[in-house]
Design an enzyme around this catalytic site. Structure first.
Site, mmCIF file in Angstrom:
data_model
loop_
_atom_site.group_PDB
_atom_site.id
_atom_site.type_symbol
_atom_site.label_atom_id
_atom_site.label_comp_id
_atom_site.label_asym_id
_atom_site.label_seq_id
_atom_site.Cartn_x
_atom_site.Cartn_y
_atom_site.Cartn_z
ATOM 1 N N PHE A 36 0.843 -1.195 0.000
ATOM 2 C CA PHE A 36 0.000 0.000 0.000
ATOM 3 C C PHE A 36 0.881 1.248 0.000
ATOM 4 O O PHE A 36 0.686 2.159 -0.809
ATOM 5 C CB PHE A 36 -0.925 -0.025 1.219
ATOM 6 N N PHE A 38 3.906 1.465 -1.017
ATOM 7 C CA PHE A 38 4.572 1.522 -2.320
ATOM 8 C C PHE A 38 3.630 2.105 -3.371
ATOM 9 O O PHE A 38 3.989 3.012 -4.119
ATOM 10 C CB PHE A 38 5.038 0.116 -2.735
ATOM 11 N N ASP A 39 2.396 1.576 -3.423
ATOM 12 C CA ASP A 39 1.441 2.038 -4.425
ATOM 13 C C ASP A 39 1.155 3.529 -4.264
ATOM 14 O O ASP A 39 0.972 4.248 -5.241
ATOM 15 C CB ASP A 39 0.136 1.236 -4.334
ATOM 16 N N LEU A 90 0.108 -4.670 -14.295
ATOM 17 C CA LEU A 90 -1.284 -4.213 -14.413
ATOM 18 C C LEU A 90 -1.442 -2.863 -13.738
ATOM 19 O O LEU A 90 -0.840 -2.626 -12.689
ATOM 20 C CB LEU A 90 -2.209 -5.185 -13.679
ATOM 21 N N GLU A 119 -11.159 -12.139 -11.859
ATOM 22 C CA GLU A 119 -10.270 -13.178 -11.327
ATOM 23 C C GLU A 119 -9.618 -12.728 -10.028
ATOM 24 O O GLU A 119 -9.433 -11.532 -9.816
ATOM 25 C CB GLU A 119 -9.154 -13.466 -12.351
ATOM 26 N N LYS A 121 -6.521 -11.945 -7.776
ATOM 27 C CA LYS A 121 -5.145 -11.547 -8.058
ATOM 28 C C LYS A 121 -4.263 -12.336 -7.083
ATOM 29 O O LYS A 121 -4.241 -12.050 -5.878
ATOM 30 C CB LYS A 121 -4.999 -10.032 -7.856
ATOM 31 N N ASP A 123 -1.218 -13.558 -5.084
ATOM 32 C CA ASP A 123 -0.082 -12.786 -4.589
ATOM 33 C C ASP A 123 1.163 -13.665 -4.544
ATOM 34 O O ASP A 123 1.500 -14.267 -3.535
ATOM 35 C CB ASP A 123 -0.403 -12.237 -3.194
ATOM 36 N N ARG A 142 9.515 -12.800 -14.875
ATOM 37 C CA ARG A 142 9.203 -11.595 -15.619
ATOM 38 C C ARG A 142 10.465 -10.786 -15.928
ATOM 39 O O ARG A 142 10.553 -10.118 -16.942
ATOM 40 C CB ARG A 142 8.209 -10.730 -14.850
ATOM 41 N N GLU A 180 0.942 -17.232 -12.117
ATOM 42 C CA GLU A 180 1.579 -16.852 -10.862
ATOM 43 C C GLU A 180 2.000 -18.100 -10.101
ATOM 44 O O GLU A 180 1.243 -19.066 -10.012
ATOM 45 C CB GLU A 180 0.516 -16.086 -10.038
ATOM 46 N N TYR A 232 -3.082 -17.796 -15.979
ATOM 47 C CA TYR A 232 -4.213 -16.917 -16.281
ATOM 48 C C TYR A 232 -4.072 -16.124 -17.572
ATOM 49 O O TYR A 232 -4.841 -15.210 -17.834
ATOM 50 C CB TYR A 232 -4.457 -15.946 -15.119
ATOM 51 N N LYS A 295 -10.607 -8.252 -16.543
ATOM 52 C CA LYS A 295 -10.060 -8.263 -17.911
ATOM 53 C C LYS A 295 -11.195 -8.240 -18.912
ATOM 54 O O LYS A 295 -12.181 -8.970 -18.731
ATOM 55 C CB LYS A 295 -9.285 -9.566 -18.164
ATOM 56 N N LYS A 319 -7.099 -3.325 -5.896
ATOM 57 C CA LYS A 319 -6.335 -3.926 -4.798
ATOM 58 C C LYS A 319 -7.040 -3.745 -3.475
ATOM 59 O O LYS A 319 -7.609 -2.687 -3.197
ATOM 60 C CB LYS A 319 -4.923 -3.342 -4.769
ATOM 61 N N CYS A 413 16.120 1.272 32.080
ATOM 62 C CA CYS A 413 16.224 0.149 31.150
ATOM 63 C C CYS A 413 15.564 -1.091 31.766
ATOM 64 O O CYS A 413 15.915 -1.486 32.876
ATOM 65 C CB CYS A 413 17.691 -0.142 30.848
ATOM 66 N N CYS A 416 18.475 -3.732 32.488
ATOM 67 C CA CYS A 416 19.581 -3.561 33.438
ATOM 68 C C CYS A 416 19.347 -2.435 34.442
ATOM 69 O O CYS A 416 20.169 -2.220 35.328
ATOM 70 C CB CYS A 416 20.889 -3.341 32.689
ATOM 71 N N CYS A 431 19.303 2.810 26.146
ATOM 72 C CA CYS A 431 19.988 2.461 27.387
ATOM 73 C C CYS A 431 21.472 2.697 27.110
ATOM 74 O O CYS A 431 22.045 2.082 26.216
ATOM 75 C CB CYS A 431 19.734 0.998 27.731
ATOM 76 N N CYS A 437 24.672 -4.237 29.740
ATOM 77 C CA CYS A 437 23.240 -4.523 29.607
ATOM 78 C C CYS A 437 23.091 -5.820 28.789
ATOM 79 O O CYS A 437 23.544 -5.876 27.637
ATOM 80 C CB CYS A 437 22.594 -3.326 28.913
#
Ligand code: IVH
Length: 676
Positions: A36, A38-39, A90, A119, A121, A123, A142, A180, A232, A295, A319, A413, A416, A431, A437
Site C-alpha cells: 500500500f 509503495f502504491d 497491471l 479473477e 489476483k 499474490d 518476468r 503466478e 491466467y 479483464k 487492490k 532500562c 539492566c 539504554c 546490559c
C-alpha cells in the site's frame, strides 16, 4: 525554491525511493514497506509527472516494470532469455470509483458488447511457460519485462505444473501461458518454522517466500517448498480462441492448473459485486490474494485496446486495502535491542491476520504511543507491513472501558535498570549501559557474527545459550570456544560443533574494515568502517587518532568522531582488541592481496555484474585496493562495467546505451597489473 523546482526534487526523490523498493521487492524478495505504501508513492509520482510532463524521463519507474533480475542473488546465477512478448504489469487502484472510469474508457473505445473476466489476483511471482509439442520447454521469470531469468529446472519441481500436457487434448503446437507461482499459507508457515529452527531469517510473507524459492540454486530444494501455480494468460501468434475465458478453460483440458474462482460477468456492476464478495471471502482462502483482476474477455477487443508501455489497456486490478484486525492489547513489553534502543512491543489477544495468528505487534516508539493515545486493555487495529512483526495502526476508542490504563514508558532500562536517555534528534529512548546490559551484550555478538561483519555461521539461539552459560562475555571469547563447551549446548552434536569452530577459524581471515564494523562501535556503519580502515591502516593508528584526524576522514562527522574517541578511551576495549589480535584476527590492512596496491583505478566508478572466478566481495576489495570505487547501479557517472561470465544481461544493455566502457575480469587484471 519555486514550486516547479520543489516538484522536480520531489520527483527525483520518489524515483530513487521507488527504484530502491523495487529492488528490495523483486530482486531481494525482502521489501521493507507495505504494498500500500509503495502504491501510494507510485501514485504520487504519477500525479507529479502528469502535472509536470517536462520532468518525465524514459527510465522513470512509472514507465517500466520492476525487475527481478540483476543483483548478486539471481542475475548472476540464471541464464537470461528475451520474452517473445513483453511481460507487463497491471494498472491498479484502491478506489471502486476508478473502476467505473476504467469501464467508461472501455465502453467508449468499443462498439459492440463486451464482458469481463473477474479473477483473483494471486499474490506470488509471475511466470511465463512455453510449451512446444505438448512439452514444457522453458520457464522465464518476468525479469525486467523484456528479458527474464530462465528458471525452467526449478519450475519442473512444482507438482501442479505438468512437464507434458494430456495427450491428444487439442493443444496448439507452440504457445505461451503465463501465471503466478505462489506459496499457500500452510507451506509458508512450515517453511518459516523450519527457518526458525535452522536459525535463519524467516520470509516476511508468502509472496517473498515464493519468489525467493523460485530463485533457489538447487532445484531439489524447490521441490520441498510446497509451491503452487495458477495460469491466467494464454498467448500464441494466431490465437484460435475468441474469448480469454475459453482459452483458459481449454488450458485446463490440456492439464494446466487454472483458477476455479474466475467468473465471466456482463458489466462493471457485476464485477464490483465479485470484488465485494471476495473482499471478505478471501480471508478463508488457503493462500494470499491482494486484489481482483478485471479483464476484457473478448480477445479481439483486447487486441484493439492494446497496451501502454507498462500495462494492458484491457485489464486493471482492484487492490484490497491492507488487511487489518481488531484485537485487545493486554500488555506492553519494552525490548532492548543491540544498540540499546528501546522498542515498545504490544502483547495481543491472538487474532487471525492474512492467514497467520498474530500475538505481538510493534508500537515503534514513545511518540507513536502518545499519538495513538493507546491504553492497556484497548481494542487496537493491527496490520501486517513488509516486516515480519505486524504494527498497531489505530485504537478503537469507542470500545475503551473503565479498566483502560495509560501505559508509562519506562524511565529505566527494563533489562539492566540504567536510566534511559533520548538524544534530541532520535525517536527512540536508549539504554547507555552498552557494556553491561545483557540484551545489548548478546546483540553485540549477533552483530559481530553477521554476514556483513565476520560472517560466522551461528544463530541467535546459540549465541543466547553461549551467553547464558557464561562461555562468552567479550567478543574475543568466541575464539576460545572448543568442542567440549559446544557439546554442552542443546541440539549440538559433533558435526554442528565442528562446523561452528571451522566457521570461526575461517572468520579470522576477515579484512580489517569488516572486523572494525563488527566491533559494533556506535554510529560506525559498514561504509565508515571501510573508510576508517583505509585511512588509518591499522587499529593502533585509529585508536591514537586525534579528533581532527578523525574528522578528516570520509563519512566521519562530529557524532561519530566522539563515539570513536569514547570507545578507544576505555582501557577495557583496548584490552579486548589485544586479545582478539592474539587470536589472529586482522586489525591491520593486509599489505595487499597481490603484493602492492596501485592507484590504477583511481577516481573510477565501477559496477560489476555476473559471475567471476573469485567471490564478488574479493573482486570489490581488489577494485578498492587499486583506488576504484564500487557502485551498485549504472548511471551517467559510471566509468567502467566489469562483466563476469554469466548474467548481467540488462546491465550490459544499459551500459551500451549509456556509452559506458565494458571490460572483462581479465581485462581488469591487465589494467591493474595484478590479480586477487
Ligand atoms: S493478468 C498483461 N491475472 O499481478 C498483464 N495477473 O500487479 C497480465 N497477477 O504482473 C496479467 N493474478 O503477476 C493477471 N489473475 C491474474 C493475476 C495477475 C496475479 C499478477 C501478475 C501481474 C501482477 C500485477
Amino acid at each position: 525554491m519555486t514550486n516547479k523546482q520543489a516538484a522536480k526534487e520531489k520527483i527525483e526523490d520518489l524515483r530513487k525511493q521507488i527504484e530502491l523498493h523495487n529492488r528490495n521487492y523483486y530482486v531481494l524478495s525482502n521489501p521493507d514497506i507495505t504494498d500500500f505504501e509503495f502504491d501510494m508513492m507510485m501514485n504520487d509520482l504519477m500525479v507529479l509527472e502528469k502535472k509536470y510532463p517536462e520532468f518525465v524521463t524514459p527510465d522513470s519507474p512509472t514507465r517500466h516494470v520492476g525487475s527481478d533480475i540483476e543483483g548478486e542473488k539471481s542475475g548472476a546465477f540464471f541464464k537470461q532469455f528475451p520474452h517473445k512478448y513483453p511481460m507487463l504489469s497491471l494498472g491498479n487502484t484502491y478506489d471502486i470509483g476508478e473502476l467505473y472510469s476504467f469501464d467508461e474508457k472501455i465502453a467508449k473505445s468499443t462498439e459492440g458488447n463486451y464482458t469481463y473476466s473477474c479473477e483473483l489476483k494471486f499474490d506470488g511471482t509471475a511466470i511465463c511457460l512455453t510449451y512446444v509439442d505438448g512439452t514444457l520447454s522453458r520457464a522465464l521469470t518476468r525479469g525486467d519485462g523484456l528479458v527474464g531469468d530462465d528458471v525452467t529446472e526449478n519450475v519442473k519441481m512444482i507438482p501442479s505444473i505438468p512437464q507434458r500436457l494430456k495427450k491428444n487434448s487439442g493443444y496448439p503446437r507452440e504457445f505461451e501461458i503465463r501465471g503466478e507461482i505462489y506459496m499457500p499459507y500452510k507451506a509458508f508457515d512450515n517453511l518459516n518454522r523450519q527457518k526458525e529452527r535452522d536459525e535463519e531469517q524467516p520470509f516476511a510473507n508468502p509472496r517473498n517466500a515464493a519468489s525467493g524459492s523460485l530463485k533457489l540454486q538447487d532445484p531439489r530444494q524447490v521441490a520441498e517448498r510446497g509451491l503452487e501455480c495458477t495460469l491466467y494468460h494464454f498467448i500464441t501468434d494466431r490465437n484460435p480462441f475468441g474469448l480469454h475465458s475459453e482459452a483458459i478453460a481449454n488450458a485446463a483440458e490440456w492439464g494446466l492448473p487454472v483458477s476455479p474462482y474466475a467468473r465471466t460477468v456482463n458489466g462493471i456492476a457485476d464485477a464490483v459485486e465479485y470484488i465485494k464478495y471476495w473482499d471478505t471471502q478471501r480471508k478463508s482462502l488457503p493462500f494470499a490474494t491482494d486484489g481482483i483482476v478485471i479483464k476484457v474477455n473478448e480477445l479481439a477487443l483486447q487486441k484493439s485496446l492494446g497496451f501502454t508501455a507498462k500495462f494492458p489497456r484491457w485489464a486493471t486490478a482492484y487492490k484490497f486495502k491492507p488487511e487489518s484486525a481488531l484485537t485487545r492489547l493486554y500488555s506492553i513489553d519494552y525490548q532492548v535491542g543491540r544498540t540499546g534502543a528501546v522498542t515498545p512491543v504490544a502483547n495481543l489477544d491472538p487474532v487471525q491476520l492474512s492467514g497467520t495468528m498474530v500475538k505481538r505487534a510493534t508500537l515503534h516508539n514513545a511518540d507513536q504511543m502518545d499519538q495513538l493515545d493507546i491504553h492497556i486493555n484497548d481494542y487496537v487495529y493491527v496490520e501486517k507491513g513488509g516486516e515480519i512483526i505486524p504494527k498497531i495502526t489505530g485504537v478503537d476508542k469507542s470500545k475503551r472501558t473503565a479498566n483502560a490504563v495509560k501505559p508509562v514508558f519506562p524511565k529505566n532500562c527494563p533489562a539492566c535498570g540504567t536510566p534511559l536517555v533520548r538524544d534530541e534528534d532520535e525517536a527512540k529512548y536508549f539504554c547507555p549501559n552498552s557494556d553491561n546490559c545483557p540484551p545489548q551484550r548478546k546483540g553485540k555478538f549477533i552483530h559481530f557474527c553477521s554476514r556483513k561483519a565476520m560472517n560466522v555461521n551461528i544463530g541467535e539461539a546459540t549465541i543466547n545459550q553461549l551467553y547464558e552459560k557464561g562461555y562468552i562475555s567479550e567478543l574475543g571469547d568466541l575464539y576460545k570456544l572448543n568442542r567440549e563447551k559446544l557439546l554442552t549446548l542443546d541440539k549440538f552434536k559433533e558435526k554442528s560443533a565442528d562446523n561452528l569452530l571451522a566457521s570461526l577459524e575461517e572468520s579470522k581471515k576477515t579484512p580489517f574494515g569488516k572486523v572494525l564494523f563488527g566491533l559494533g562501535i556506535r554510529f560506525v556503519g559498514e561504509t565508515t568502517a571501510k573508510s576508517l580502515a583505509k585511512k588509518f591502516g591499522n587499529i593502533n593508528n585509529l585508536a591514537g587518532a586525534t579528533r581532527e584526524e578523525l574528522l578528516d576522514t570520509e563519512d566521519v562527522g562530529e557524532k561519530l568522531a566522539d563515539s570513536l574517541l569514547n570507545y578507544f578511551g576505555m582501557s577495557k576495549h583496548r584490552r579486548i582488541i589485544e586479545e582478539m589480535k592474539s587470536e589472529g584476527l586482522n586489525f591491520a590492512n593486509e599489505v595487499n592481496i597481490s603484493g602492492t596496491a596501485s592507484e590504477k583505478l583511481k577516481g573510477k566508478n565501477i559496477v560489476i555484474t555476473g559471475i567471476f572466478s573469485v567471490p564478488r566481495e574479493t573482486l570489490k576489495e581488489f577494485i578498492e585496493s587499486h583506488g576504484g570505487k564500487n557502485v551498485s547501479s549504472l548511471s551517467g557517472k559510471t566509468d567502467l562495467l566489469v562483466a563476469g561470465e554469466k548474467g548481467g544481461g540488462s546491465k550490459l544493455k544499459k551500459s551500451e546505451k549509456l556509452g559506458i566502457k565494458i571490460i572483462s575480469e581479465e581485462e581488469l587484471y591487465k589494467i591493474t597489473g595484478a590479480r586477487p
